[in-house]
Design a protein around this motif. Sequence first.
Motif, PDB file in Angstrom:
ATOM      1  N   LEU A 251     -17.378  15.558  14.058  1.00  0.00           N
ATOM      2  CA  LEU A 251     -16.149  16.288  14.757  1.00  0.00           C
ATOM      3  C   LEU A 251     -14.906  16.498  13.669  1.00  0.00           C
ATOM      4  N   GLN A 252     -15.234  15.922  12.501  1.00  0.00           N
ATOM      5  CA  GLN A 252     -14.565  16.100  11.355  1.00  0.00           C
ATOM      6  C   GLN A 252     -12.895  15.312  11.670  1.00  0.00           C
ATOM      7  N   ILE A 253     -12.826  14.187  12.149  1.00  0.00           N
ATOM      8  CA  ILE A 253     -11.790  13.651  12.464  1.00  0.00           C
ATOM      9  C   ILE A 253     -11.735  12.136  12.188  1.00  0.00           C
ATOM     10  N   SER A 254     -12.529  11.650  11.142  1.00  0.00           N
ATOM     11  CA  SER A 254     -12.957  10.383  10.862  1.00  0.00           C
ATOM     12  C   SER A 254     -11.610   9.772  10.325  1.00  0.00           C
ATOM     13  N   GLU A 255     -10.466  10.383   9.582  1.00  0.00           N
ATOM     14  CA  GLU A 255      -9.485  10.050   9.054  1.00  0.00           C
ATOM     15  C   GLU A 255      -8.642   9.223  10.214  1.00  0.00           C
ATOM     16  N   LYS A 256      -8.758   9.676  11.805  1.00  0.00           N
ATOM     17  CA  LYS A 256      -7.975   8.896  12.574  1.00  0.00           C
ATOM     18  C   LYS A 256      -8.474   7.736  12.984  1.00  0.00           C
ATOM     19  N   PHE A 257      -9.599   7.277  12.444  1.00  0.00           N
ATOM     20  CA  PHE A 257     -10.242   5.993  13.079  1.00  0.00           C
ATOM     21  C   PHE A 257     -10.486   4.962  11.948  1.00  0.00           C
ATOM     22  N   ALA A 258     -10.460   3.952  12.446  1.00  0.00           N
ATOM     23  CA  ALA A 258     -10.773   2.565  11.714  1.00  0.00           C
ATOM     24  C   ALA A 258     -11.976   1.939  12.430  1.00  0.00           C
ATOM     25  N   PHE A 259     -12.911   1.255  11.815  1.00  0.00           N
ATOM     26  CA  PHE A 259     -14.085   0.687  12.337  1.00  0.00           C
ATOM     27  C   PHE A 259     -14.296  -0.698  11.711  1.00  0.00           C
ATOM     28  N   ILE A 260     -14.476  -1.645  12.881  1.00  0.00           N
ATOM     29  CA  ILE A 260     -14.587  -3.038  12.646  1.00  0.00           C
ATOM     30  C   ILE A 260     -15.874  -3.637  13.331  1.00  0.00           C
ATOM     31  N   SER A 261     -16.790  -4.109  12.410  1.00  0.00           N
ATOM     32  CA  SER A 261     -18.131  -4.611  12.781  1.00  0.00           C
ATOM     33  C   SER A 261     -17.836  -6.125  13.165  1.00  0.00           C
ATOM     34  N   ASN A 262     -17.632  -6.549  14.355  1.00  0.00           N
ATOM     35  CA  ASN A 262     -17.506  -8.049  14.587  1.00  0.00           C
ATOM     36  C   ASN A 262     -17.811  -8.133  16.094  1.00  0.00           C
ATOM     37  N   TYR A 263     -17.852  -9.412  16.517  1.00  0.00           N
ATOM     38  CA  TYR A 263     -18.102  -9.885  17.940  1.00  0.00           C
ATOM     39  C   TYR A 263     -16.420  -9.648  18.654  1.00  0.00           C
ATOM     40  N   VAL A 264     -16.228  -9.089  19.594  1.00  0.00           N
ATOM     41  CA  VAL A 264     -14.993  -9.155  20.229  1.00  0.00           C
ATOM     42  C   VAL A 264     -14.253 -10.315  20.355  1.00  0.00           C
ATOM     43  N   GLU A 265     -15.152 -11.085  20.829  1.00  0.00           N
ATOM     44  CA  GLU A 265     -14.435 -12.688  21.091  1.00  0.00           C
ATOM     45  C   GLU A 265     -14.229 -13.395  19.844  1.00  0.00           C
ATOM     46  N   LYS A 266     -14.816 -12.723  18.763  1.00  0.00           N
ATOM     47  CA  LYS A 266     -14.539 -13.622  17.544  1.00  0.00           C
ATOM     48  C   LYS A 266     -13.621 -12.955  16.556  1.00  0.00           C
ATOM     49  N   LEU A 267     -12.764 -11.771  17.058  1.00  0.00           N
ATOM     50  CA  LEU A 267     -11.906 -11.243  16.289  1.00  0.00           C
ATOM     51  C   LEU A 267     -10.580 -12.127  15.818  1.00  0.00           C
ATOM     52  N   PRO A 268     -10.066 -12.002  14.860  1.00  0.00           N
ATOM     53  CA  PRO A 268      -8.984 -12.700  14.371  1.00  0.00           C
ATOM     54  C   PRO A 268      -7.813 -12.332  15.040  1.00  0.00           C
ATOM     55  N   TYR A 269      -6.776 -13.097  15.344  1.00  0.00           N
ATOM     56  CA  TYR A 269      -5.371 -12.638  15.768  1.00  0.00           C
ATOM     57  C   TYR A 269      -4.811 -11.274  15.066  1.00  0.00           C
ATOM     58  N   ASN A 270      -4.518 -10.444  15.593  1.00  0.00           N
ATOM     59  CA  ASN A 270      -4.126  -9.279  15.071  1.00  0.00           C
ATOM     60  C   ASN A 270      -2.907  -8.829  15.317  1.00  0.00           C
ATOM     61  N   GLN A 271      -1.888  -8.550  14.286  1.00  0.00           N
ATOM     62  CA  GLN A 271      -0.542  -8.109  14.554  1.00  0.00           C
ATOM     63  C   GLN A 271      -0.345  -6.721  15.053  1.00  0.00           C
ATOM     64  N   ASN A 272      -1.326  -5.763  14.939  1.00  0.00           N
ATOM     65  CA  ASN A 272      -1.179  -4.501  15.169  1.00  0.00           C
ATOM     66  C   ASN A 272      -0.843  -4.307  16.516  1.00  0.00           C
ATOM     67  N   TYR A 273      -0.052  -3.218  16.846  1.00  0.00           N
ATOM     68  CA  TYR A 273       0.315  -3.037  18.405  1.00  0.00           C
ATOM     69  C   TYR A 273      -0.769  -1.776  18.848  1.00  0.00           C
ATOM     70  N   PHE A 274      -1.172  -1.841  20.027  1.00  0.00           N
ATOM     71  CA  PHE A 274      -1.655  -0.736  20.605  1.00  0.00           C
ATOM     72  C   PHE A 274      -1.307  -0.320  21.921  1.00  0.00           C
ATOM     73  N   ASP A 275      -1.222   1.037  22.139  1.00  0.00           N
ATOM     74  CA  ASP A 275      -0.796   1.595  23.514  1.00  0.00           C
ATOM     75  C   ASP A 275      -1.913   1.619  24.740  1.00  0.00           C
ATOM     76  N   LEU A 276      -3.045   1.683  24.151  1.00  0.00           N
ATOM     77  CA  LEU A 276      -3.976   1.931  25.061  1.00  0.00           C
ATOM     78  C   LEU A 276      -5.444   1.040  24.671  1.00  0.00           C
ATOM     79  N   ILE A 277      -5.978   0.093  25.365  1.00  0.00           N
ATOM     80  CA  ILE A 277      -6.999  -0.852  24.945  1.00  0.00           C
ATOM     81  C   ILE A 277      -8.078  -0.248  25.988  1.00  0.00           C
ATOM     82  N   PHE A 278      -9.268   0.116  25.472  1.00  0.00           N
ATOM     83  CA  PHE A 278     -10.632   0.258  26.296  1.00  0.00           C
ATOM     84  C   PHE A 278     -11.380  -0.981  26.006  1.00  0.00           C
ATOM     85  N   LEU A 279     -11.989  -1.619  27.170  1.00  0.00           N
ATOM     86  CA  LEU A 279     -12.867  -2.802  26.969  1.00  0.00           C
ATOM     87  C   LEU A 279     -13.894  -2.504  27.887  1.00  0.00           C
ATOM     88  N   ASP A 280     -15.245  -2.086  27.137  1.00  0.00           N
ATOM     89  CA  ASP A 280     -16.475  -1.590  27.831  1.00  0.00           C
ATOM     90  C   ASP A 280     -17.180  -2.742  27.555  1.00  0.00           C
TER      91      ASP A 280
END
Length: 168
Positions: free
Chosen positions: A102-131
Motif C-alpha cells: 500500500l506504499q505506507i511502510s514509513e508509518k510502521f515500526a515492526f517488532i519480532s518478539n513474544y508479546v509477553e516478553k516485550l521490555p517495558y516501553n516508554q512510548n505512548y499509544f492512543d489505541l492498542i489492539f490485542l488479538d
Amino acid sequence: IGRLIMRIIAGNFKGKKLLTESKKNLLRPTTDKNRQAIFNVITSLNFSNNHDFLIENSKILDLCCGSGALAIEAISRGAKSATLVDSNYNNLNLAKNNSHHLQISEKFAFISNYVEKLPYNQNYFDLIFLDPPYKSDYLCLVKNLITNKKKCLIVLILSPTSNYIINQ
C-alpha cells in the motif's frame, strides 16, 4: 485451500486488497466484517460518554498483529503511526509486505518478539489492539496495559465473535 480475500473497509485505502497467505497456518485474520464492527464502535465512542478519542493522528500498537489488517485499517482512517508486534516471522513479514504493497511502510515500526516478553516501553499509544492466539492467557498483559498511567483505548479480540473495548 483457498485464499482469504481481505480488504480495507474505509478511509484512504478503502477497497484495497491486502496480501494473504495461501498456506494453512496459525494466522486467523480479523475478518472485514469484524474489523468494520470494531471501528464502528471506536468511532461511536466519540459521540457518547464525553470520550475524546479520535482515530486521526493517533498512535497505534497492534499486538499479535498477524497480517497487520487492524493497524493498516487505522492508518487508512487517519492514524499517524503504528507499531506492530508478532512472534511469528511469517506473520510479521506478511504485515510488512502489506505496508509496502500500500506504499505506507514509513508509518510502521515492526517488532519480532513474544508479546509477553516485550521490555517495558516508554512510548505512548492512543489505541492498542490485542488479538492473541485463542488459547493464550493474556490477562496479565491486559492488566499491565490497563494500569498504565496514560489514557488509551484497548481493543481485545478473544474469538471471531468476542471483542472487548476497554476505555481507560
